[in-house]
Design an enzyme around this catalytic site. Structure first.
Site: not given
Ligand code: SAJ
Length: 423
Positions: A205, A259
């Site tokens: 991720k 992010c």
């Protein structure tokens, strides 16, 4: 696996759509958030974030009685932790929300339960931080309590579609945990579900977002090089990408969001001596607002006194209302520090900003420069004629290669493009 009870901790950008998704696929969902306003709104079928079609799905879930919100957890078959993991001032992962979410569920855990961490976390978090907290339940981890990490990978603006159709990674602290978690997500995921270890899933991720951040940094570096040597970066990228194995990303005024601007630091934090390109890319992308300011200074260098800059778009990316880590907010702060600049802003998604004008033409009044900062669809048909009529000096700086140069020049503007150098 239907009719199972799922308790989701954190009703934000990921927790809420995930709750609604399980609830509309036959599960009973207990949504938990420490913010009472979110809980009250949700139980009325209202949502506090903007995401296409989410309101309709949440309403359906609440009306059917399958989704209910509380400020405290309840007993369930599976627990999903979807709380924020921001970075601190010194670029370290702030895991306090994960810790308190994990502590919160301990009293409700029972034999056979599943616990999933969805929040993006530095490698090692599930085994080194989450498991020791869950052990306080007295349950045998991996045998009586199944634990793993399954990172969300959805793109804001497309969350509902991507939740169902994206491939998913499930990392378990053991094989049995991974299989149990995979079977749970199968309830609504149509994409492939790949099983691995928790640490591998954590690294995947953070590396996915790092990959994108590093490639954007490369594009931004190329943009500055092209400016220096007097060519157009957008043409270079377009032509390079005709090569079958090249995929250069797009340069711009910087990288925002919770992010890409955050996750690479999770890798740097763990291995600072090794993560050199990653840290440098973050610095390059973070420096872009400064670069845009230098270009503004250059465009307006011949104007005496206070200059007015009108900024179109302040969100971190187009067609959403999210300003987290937005490089345009950083640009506004930089301009704010300067006594020789006056600022106006127009963003169709953000009505509350202190410099927000009521429309584009009002924002352009007496302006010396329009900065196209975000490529919102709404900016496709700018009222150029009316803007040009009210401006003091007709300069237009496109930081996204979004506008049609000829349309703008035809209306009497001088057009400047990020990544294009003058010979
Ligand atoms: N940007 C560029 N150039 C590009 C692409 C993006 O400057 O070529 C900028 C955008 O303007 C924006 C920022 O990057 O400021 C981030 O936007 P984004 O659309 O790339 O990504 P996010 O942050 O909205 O969502 C990302 C996604 N990750 C990847 O595509 C690898 C999403 O799938 C993740 O789920 C999400 O991060 C997350 O939650 O981690």
């Amino acid at each position: 696996m239907k009719n199972i009870k799922i308790c989701v901790i954190g009703l934000g950008y990921i927790g809420l759509p995930t709750s609604a998704m399980f609830a509309t696929h036959g599960c009973q969902v207990i949504g938990v958030d420490v913010n009472e306003k979110v809980v009250v709104a949700l139980n009325r079928g209202e949502i506090t974030i903007e995401e296409p079609y989410l309101d309709i799905m949440v309403q359906a879930a609440v009306r059917s009685g399958q989704l209910k919100a509380y400020t405290k957890p309840r007993e369930a078959d599976a627990f999903i932790i979807a709380v924020p993991t921001p970075i601190t001032e010194d670029k370290k992962a702030d895991m306090s929300c994960v810790i308190s979410a994990a502590e919160m569920i301990v009293p409700y855990l029972k034999k056979g339960n599943i616990v999933i961490l969805e929040s993006t976390s530095p490698v090692g978090t599930t085994e080194e931080l989450l498991v020791p907290i869950l052990e306080k339940s007295g349950l045998k981890i991996g045998e009586e309590l199944y634990v793993g990490h399954s990172p969300e990978r959805v793109l804001p603006g497309r969350i509902l579609w991507e939740l169902v159709n994206n491939n998913r990674i499930v990392g378990g602290i053991n094989q049995k945990s991974a299989e149990m978690i995979r079977d749970l997500y199968k309830i609504f995921v149509n994409g492939e579900i790949y099983i691995t270890t928790a640490a591998t899933a954590e690294m995947c991720k953070t590396m996915e977002n790092t990959y994108r951040d590093v490639n954007i940094a490369l594009a931004n570096e190329l943009a500055m090089i092209c400016e220096k040597v007097g060519i157009n970066v957008w043409e270079v990228i377009n032509l390079c990408n005709k090569h079958p194995r090249v995929n250069l990303h797009q340069p711009g005024p910087g990288v925002g969001g919770h992010c890409l601007a955050v996750d690479p630091w999770f890798i740097v934090e763990k291995t600072p001596d090794l993560a050199k390109i990653i840290a440098l890319s973050r610095e390059t992308n973070d420096s872009m607002p400064q670069h845009v300011l230098a270009k503004i200074d250059d465009i307006l260098k011949d104007i005496e006194g206070i200059k007015k800059v009108s900024i179109l778009g302040i969100t971190y990316k187009p067609n959403i209302d999210d300003i987290r880590e937005s490089p345009i907010i950083k640009l506004i702060e930089l301009l704010d520090e300067r006594i020789d600049y006056e600022i106006s802003v127009y963003d169709p998604y953000m009505k509350a900003h202190k410099y927000q004008a009521k429309d584009i033409v009002t924002a352009s009044e007496n302006s010396d420069l329009i900065v196209l900062a975000v490529n919102h669809d709404d900016f496709n048909n700018l009222p150029l004629q009316d803007m040009s009529r009210v401006m003091r000096n007709k300069n237009f700086f496109d930081t996204r290669n979004f506008c049609n140069r000829h349309d703008i020049e035809n209306k009497g503007f001088k057009y400047f493009l990020l990544g294009e150098g003058q010979k």
